[in-house]
Design a protein around this motif. Structure first.
Motif, PDB file in Angstrom:
ATOM      1  N   LEU A  34       0.843  -1.189   0.000  1.00 47.79           N
ATOM      2  CA  LEU A  34       0.000   0.000   0.000  1.00 47.79           C
ATOM      3  C   LEU A  34       0.883   1.245   0.000  1.00 47.79           C
ATOM      4  O   LEU A  34       1.739   1.402   0.874  1.00 47.79           O
ATOM      5  CB  LEU A  34      -0.911  -0.005   1.234  1.00 47.79           C
ATOM      6  N   PHE A  35       0.687   2.133  -1.002  1.00 47.64           N
ATOM      7  CA  PHE A  35       1.431   3.388  -1.101  1.00 47.64           C
ATOM      8  C   PHE A  35       0.563   4.524  -0.564  1.00 47.64           C
ATOM      9  O   PHE A  35      -0.563   4.738  -1.030  1.00 47.64           O
ATOM     10  CB  PHE A  35       1.808   3.677  -2.560  1.00 47.64           C
ATOM     11  N   LEU A  36       1.105   5.249   0.431  1.00 49.96           N
ATOM     12  CA  LEU A  36       0.374   6.333   1.076  1.00 49.96           C
ATOM     13  C   LEU A  36       1.215   7.599   1.112  1.00 49.96           C
ATOM     14  O   LEU A  36       2.450   7.530   1.144  1.00 49.96           O
ATOM     15  CB  LEU A  36      -0.016   5.945   2.515  1.00 49.96           C
ATOM     16  N   LYS A  37       0.517   8.751   1.138  1.00 47.10           N
ATOM     17  CA  LYS A  37       1.179  10.052   1.243  1.00 47.10           C
ATOM     18  C   LYS A  37       0.795  10.705   2.568  1.00 47.10           C
ATOM     19  O   LYS A  37      -0.326  10.533   3.056  1.00 47.10           O
ATOM     20  CB  LYS A  37       0.769  10.967   0.091  1.00 47.10           C
ATOM     21  N   GLY A  38       1.731  11.467   3.118  1.00 45.46           N
ATOM     22  CA  GLY A  38       1.479  12.183   4.361  1.00 45.46           C
ATOM     23  C   GLY A  38       0.794  13.521   4.114  1.00 45.46           C
ATOM     24  O   GLY A  38       0.318  13.824   3.013  1.00 45.46           O
ATOM     25  N   ARG A  39       0.771  14.361   5.161  1.00 48.22           N
ATOM     26  CA  ARG A  39       0.144  15.684   5.025  1.00 48.22           C
ATOM     27  C   ARG A  39       0.829  16.514   3.962  1.00 48.22           C
ATOM     28  O   ARG A  39       0.192  17.253   3.217  1.00 48.22           O
ATOM     29  CB  ARG A  39       0.192  16.407   6.371  1.00 48.22           C
TER      30      ARG A  39
END
Length: 299
Positions: A34-39
């Motif tokens: 799973l690829f996620l981005k922060g704020r």
């Protein structure tokens, strides 16, 4: 007090199939990432994650929405997202003034975080910067780990195990030479930097049966500098490596195979008394009594 897990019962037939696909299996499906981005995520880091996504697809999921996550401090929301997307691996990218171009790679076990490693990404070259032919999408890569630190340091041994889980695909029993197209090389420098390099294998004529192998760099290429770690305890890590009994091979004693493939067995017998062996009852083999023996006198 122990943690009480809520049992989810399916309502529809489709929900039942989804729960069955997520249930434990003897031979597990390939792990998804799973690829996620922060704020905040810089365009530099987004390009890194995009190229990694292209290398790993179709066994991964990219979420373009930004998430208010701080995995090293509170991984609760991250555990929920990995469970919801049925992913046991994750890559989280964020960018702050204190930690620019930050990439966290980690894995989960039993729906909880097992290991997490935080890296700084530098010297990035994208796939588009290498003007040459690329490999087929979805092909199984050959992973090479260069440097003695991979085996000498327990921390880098954990990182090696995580990288293998991230980039390996289905397990195969045989390999076809023409099917080897892609090589990913992880190099550890003396200052403990990890260099990520990707190559395409070229098989050329050599004048004999074995072809001449050449490597052509196709990207992406970047360097990883370790920042922070969050590792599981040795007992939990050992428990995560446990295999079911059905997959364990039982060693057959006193059985061997020669170079021609023939099976040889060795049988051990106890001490035998030939006098007590039961033989076929024949009149000629019957012992006569002493009374019936005739005394032959010498003439």
């Amino acid at each position: 007090m122990g943690v009480i897990k809520r049992v989810v019962k399916p309502v529809t037939h489709k929900g039942k199939k989804v729960l069955q696909s997520r249930a434990p299996k003897i031979i597990e499906d390939p792990k998804k990432t799973l690829f996620l981005k922060g704020r905040k995520a810089s365009q530099y880091l987004q390009n890194v994650m995009k190229d990694l996504y292209l290398l790993k697809s179709p066994g991964c999921i990219m979420r373009n929405k930004k998430h208010d996550l701080v995995p090293m401090e509170d991984p609760t929301l991250l555990e929920i997202l990995t469970k919801r997307n049925d992913c046991s691996l994750f890559m989280f990218g964020s960018h702050t003034k204190k930690r620019p171009n930050n990439l966290i790679i980690g894995c989960t076990y039993d729906e909880h975080i097992l290991d997490m490693f935080e890296f700084e990404v530098t010297n990035f070259k994208s796939l588009a910067e290498f003007k040459n032919e690329k490999v087929t999408q979805g092909i199984k890569p050959c992973l090479i780990f260069s440097g003695p630190i991979w085996e000498q340091s327990p921390q880098f041994t954990r990182i090696k195990s995580l990288l293998i889980d991230c980039f390996q695909r289905e397990q195969v029993e045989a390999i076809r030479l023409q099917g080897l197209e892609h090589v990913i090389n992880f190099i550890v420098t003396p200052d403990n930097k990890i260099l990520f390099r990707s190559y395409r294998i070229q098989l050329k004529k050599s004048g004999c049966k074995t072809p001449r192998v050449e490597l052509e760099e196709i990207g992406p290429a970047f360097d990883l500098t370790l920042r922070r770690t969050k590792e599981a305890s040795d007992d939990l890590f050992k428990r995560s490596l446990k295999q079911p009994r059905e997959l364990k091979t039982t060693v057959k004693k006193n059985v061997s195979r020669d170079k021609l493939g023939s099976t040889h067995g060795r049988v051990h017998l106890g001490k035998q008394n030939i006098q007590k062996i039961q033989t076929r009852k024949m009149k000629g083999l019957k012992k006569s009594s002493k009374k019936n023996k005739k005394v032959v006198k010498k003439v």
